[in-house]
Design an enzyme around this catalytic site. Structure first.
Site, mmCIF file in Angstrom:
data_model
loop_
_atom_site.group_PDB
_atom_site.id
_atom_site.type_symbol
_atom_site.label_atom_id
_atom_site.label_comp_id
_atom_site.label_asym_id
_atom_site.label_seq_id
_atom_site.Cartn_x
_atom_site.Cartn_y
_atom_site.Cartn_z
ATOM 1 N N HIS A 10 38.153 45.627 41.860
ATOM 2 C CA HIS A 10 39.406 45.008 41.417
ATOM 3 C C HIS A 10 40.160 45.944 40.477
ATOM 4 C CE1 HIS A 10 37.945 41.213 43.056
ATOM 5 N NE2 HIS A 10 39.097 40.654 42.753
ATOM 6 N N HIS A 47 32.239 41.337 35.562
ATOM 7 C CA HIS A 47 31.969 42.754 35.306
ATOM 8 C C HIS A 47 31.779 42.993 33.826
ATOM 9 C CE1 HIS A 47 32.618 44.491 39.291
ATOM 10 N NE2 HIS A 47 33.633 43.661 39.443
#
Length: 554
Positions: free
Chosen positions: A140, A191
């Protein structure tokens, strides 16, 4: 690896802790072992930050904006650039996104580093497959930063052509977009800092390369013969073949293959379309003819709808056709000893047919996905909150970290990590101080370290709850764990409990579907075709159905 001194063999109940050492080459295993303490060290910090800043509004905002950094969003958005005259940006986006997805997927499968563990983190997402991938680096972040950086380069180089107020608006929007994606990856528990920082650096590097050499590369393609697209095709197929084998059933490879197909299809289409009489040479060669003044709103909308319908039809027809027609060919190749099998992909000789309506990928949506996508758009606050391991990588990490704590407990002669021992010895609580950089243990609410969970709790952490339309977030982040926890000494010779814990942990995970060897070639062909249709096939179809440029304006 956990080894019993007497025999030199892994404890029976801890066989899964040898998973990565058994499946990775020595050099990859050593790199993973060198980096994984960083992931463990930052996890308690991420959990503490998430518990302090979470609100229902932020949950919805970051869960929704995460969709703007997905492969699916860009695959839907890219055709618009080509069909409406933004060819230069469209090519740049194809190059950057294909490179970003392929390289980040390559690194993910190379390193096999897990996402920050849940708990202590809660994972907030609108995607059911994102958590099944490894964590390092963040794709991302790579996608968002490459796109944002390129747009900023473009705006900065066009000072005389853009109104200063518009320039500021674009810059603010770009920073907000990239910032929302990057911070959202941390906020949503998907993350860690290391993941997004590396993803950000990779994205900026890709954008810089595209900005400096992208135009030169495009001009070289236009001036070349068929040899150059052929060499690009051969090179990318080789890269697909040498893509690292993951230790777990991770879908990163699938995304890499799909975007390799997009890149190959785009280069062939750009090279060939530029040689046809239909293509415009302005602003760059291979531009699809389009002028809004000549086309108008209605015809422009019809062009978009018709083009999208053709792309969906290509995917819906070709995918089942290839999945049905390729297995017999693959069986012949396999019997000749020419097959190159990959781990977690079933060889054609071991199955009779591929099930119909198989979901081959999660990048370009199928017709069956459209109702769910429309529902997400109508209800932007919808998201799922998951606590506990969601993939095999999560489960192995949870077991490894718990075993690390047990070993440390034994080394301290049975000293308690938190709570009271089973023999009523005095309590020794985890201090609410800084994180121990060596062990990764850190402060948590009620003095609870996320890694000191007993086996009975670790076996029940995969609880998923839905938070719909702004359901309130508990004031205590993990009330089910807000208790004093004891870690009794472990008898290494009696590993039955450890073995049962492992079984319980993996039973709670969603079983990955069977993947078939023909899926790799199917993805390459389908996504090659999507890129070809977008760049070369659709301009001719637009002319055929009356959605091309009016003749008097050409």
């Amino acid at each position: 690896m956990t080894v019993a001194p007497e025999s030199g063999k892994p404890d029976a109940g801890l066989r899964s802790l040898d998973h990565y050492k058994d499946r990775l080459p020595v050099w990859r295993y050593r790199m993973r072992q060198a980096l994984i303490p960083l992931t463990r060290w930052e996890t308690p910090y991420l959990g503490a930050i998430q518990s302090k800043v979470r609100t229902p509004t932020l949950d919805s905002y970051f869960a929704f904006t995460a969709n703007l950094g997905t492969h699916t969003f860009f695959m839907i958005f890219l055709p618009i650039l080509f069909w409406f005259g933004w060819t230069t940006i469209g090519r740049a986006m194809v190059h950057m996104l294909a490179s970003g997805v392929f390289l980040s997927g390559f690194l993910k499968d190379l390193m096999c580093l897990p996402r920050p563990l849940s708990p202590p983190l809660q994972r907030i997402t609108m995607s059911g497959s994102a958590a099944l991938e490894y964590g390092f680096p963040s794709t991302h972040s790579t996608n968002a930063v490459s796109v944002a950086s390129y747009i900023l380069f473009l705006v900065s180089s066009s000072e005389d052509q853009i109104d200063p107020r518009m320039k500021i608006l674009v810059q603010v929007s770009v920073y907000l977009y990239a910032g929302s994606i990057i911070l959202g990856r941390l906020y949503c528990g998907m993350h860690g800092f290391f993941d997004v920082v590396t993803g950000t650096m990779l994205g900026f590097l890709i954008a810089a390369v595209q900005w400096v050499w992208g135009e030169t590369f495009d001009n070289y393609i236009h001036a070349s013969t068929w040899i150059v697209p052929f060499l690009i095709t051969a090179g990318l197929i080789i890269l697909v073949r040498v893509h690292p084998e993951p230790a777990d059933d991770c879908p990163c490879f699938d995304d890499s293959v799909a975007f390799a197909g997009v890149f190959i299809g785009a280069e062939w289409a750009v090279w060939h379309f530029g040689q046809t009489a239909l293509a415009w040479n302005e602003p760059v060669p291979s531009t699809t003819p389009y002028q809004f003044q000549a086309m108008g709103v209605t015809r422009s909308i019809l062009r978009l709808l018709f083009g999208t319908l053709v792309i969906f039809a290509w995917r819906e027809v070709m995918k089942p056709t290839l999945l049905k027609g390729l297995p017999p060919l693959f069986r012949v190749i396999e019997r000749l000893g020419l097959s190159l099998p990959r781990r977690y992909f079933l060889p054609a000789t071991e199955y009779k047919r591929v099930p119909s309506h198989l979901r081959v990928d999660s990048i370009f949506p199928s017709v069956r996905d459209l109702p769910g996508m429309l529902s997400n758009i109508r209800h932007p606050r919808k998201r799922a909150v998951s606590v506990g391991p969601q993939s095999a990588a999560d489960a192995y990490e949870a077991l490894a970290r718990r075993e690390q704590r047990r070993r440390e407990s034994l080394q301290k002669d049975g000293a308690l990590i938190a709570g009271q021992s089973s023999d009523n010895s005095p309590q020794q609580s985890v201090p609410n101080g800084p994180v121990n950089r060596k062990t990764g243990a850190g402060p948590f609410r009620n003095g609870l370290s996320s890694d000191s969970l007993p086996s009975s709790e670790a076996a029940s952490v995969n609880a998923s709850v839905s938070a719909i339309d702004g359901a309130p977030v508990p004031s205590e982040p993990f009330p089910q764990f807000a208790m004093e926890v004891s870690t009794p000494p472990v008898n290494l010779e009696n590993d039955q409990q450890g073995e049962q814990d492992e079984k319980d942990m993996f039973l709670m995970l969603e079983k990955p579907r069977v993947r078939y060897d023909v899926e790799v070639v199917t993805k390459l062909i389908v996504y090659f075709g999507i890129a070809w249709w977008v760049i070369e096939g659709m301009p001719f179809l637009f002319e055929l159905v009356g959605l091309g440029m009016p003749k008097q304006t050409i």
